[in-house]
Design an enzyme around this catalytic site. Structure first.
Site, PDB file in Angstrom:
ATOM      1  N   THR A  86       0.828  -1.213   0.000  1.00 43.64           N
ATOM      2  CA  THR A  86       0.000   0.000   0.000  1.00 43.64           C
ATOM      3  C   THR A  86       0.861   1.261   0.000  1.00 43.64           C
ATOM      4  OG1 THR A  86      -0.274   0.055   2.421  1.00 43.64           O
ATOM      5  CG2 THR A  86      -1.895  -1.192   1.151  1.00 43.64           C
ATOM      6  N   LEU A 116      -2.417   4.488  -0.019  1.00 44.11           N
ATOM      7  CA  LEU A 116      -3.849   4.170  -0.058  1.00 44.11           C
ATOM      8  C   LEU A 116      -4.042   2.706   0.322  1.00 44.11           C
ATOM      9  CD1 LEU A 116      -5.025   6.059  -3.248  1.00 44.11           C
ATOM     10  CD2 LEU A 116      -4.993   6.811  -0.878  1.00 44.11           C
ATOM     11  N   HIS A 117      -4.562   2.487   1.517  1.00 43.39           N
ATOM     12  CA  HIS A 117      -4.695   1.127   2.034  1.00 43.39           C
ATOM     13  C   HIS A 117      -5.954   0.438   1.509  1.00 43.39           C
ATOM     14  CE1 HIS A 117      -1.357   2.250   4.541  1.00 43.39           C
ATOM     15  NE2 HIS A 117      -2.067   3.224   5.088  1.00 43.39           N
ATOM     16  N   ASP A 118      -7.127   0.895   1.898  1.00 42.96           N
ATOM     17  CA  ASP A 118      -8.376   0.235   1.498  1.00 42.96           C
ATOM     18  C   ASP A 118      -8.578   0.220  -0.015  1.00 42.96           C
ATOM     19  OD1 ASP A 118      -8.714  -0.116   4.192  1.00 42.96           O
ATOM     20  OD2 ASP A 118     -10.273   1.393   4.417  1.00 42.96           O
TER      21      ASP A 118
END
Length: 135
Positions: free
Chosen positions: A17, A63-65
């Site tokens: 991420t 940006l994780h999700d």
């Protein structure tokens, strides 16, 4: 328990991420789409990116999700290896740490696809094209 469950697992760690940084150039492209969604997403990423870039010393926030959603939509953007993954439950300094057996030294069977690379430009192209279709 999860890694010993036997179900197919894909792990997208922070190492991945953090490869999809919301750089100024990428955020600017979203803003210039000419739609409300592009301006809104750009504003969110710009605000979030300021905080994250200061904390991480990077050129934007990770940006994780959205990375998970991108994997579900276009897994070809990602690569990794099927390996054995365990969570350390007894270590004095590593309690709770996820341990990836890259070299097979434990002799335990592979139990997860551990993703370690992402095509960050392809990720932002997917994000941009998706946001472009919104009002």
């Amino acid at each position: 328990m999860v890694f010993s469950s036997g179900i197919p697992l894909v792990v997208l760690p922070l190492d991945v991420t953090h490869q999809v940084l919301s750089t100024k150039e990428r955020v600017s492209r979203l803003e210039k789409l000419g739609n409300r969604a592009g301006r809104l997403v750009a504003a969110i990423l710009r605000s979030y990116g300021l905080v994250e870039s200061k904390e991480l010393g990077s050129d934007g926030g990770p940006l994780h999700d959205p990375t998970v959603i991108a994997y579900l939509l276009q897994p070809s953007l990602f690569s990794g290896r099927t390996v054995n993954v365990a969570v350390e439950t007894r270590g004095e300094f590593t309690l709770g740490e996820t341990v990836v057996d890259w070299r097979g030294v434990t002799g335990k069977p592979a139990n997860a696809l551990w993703v370690n690379q992402v095509d960050s430009d392809g990720f932002y192209q997917l994000l941009t094209e998706t946001v472009k279709r919104l009002p």
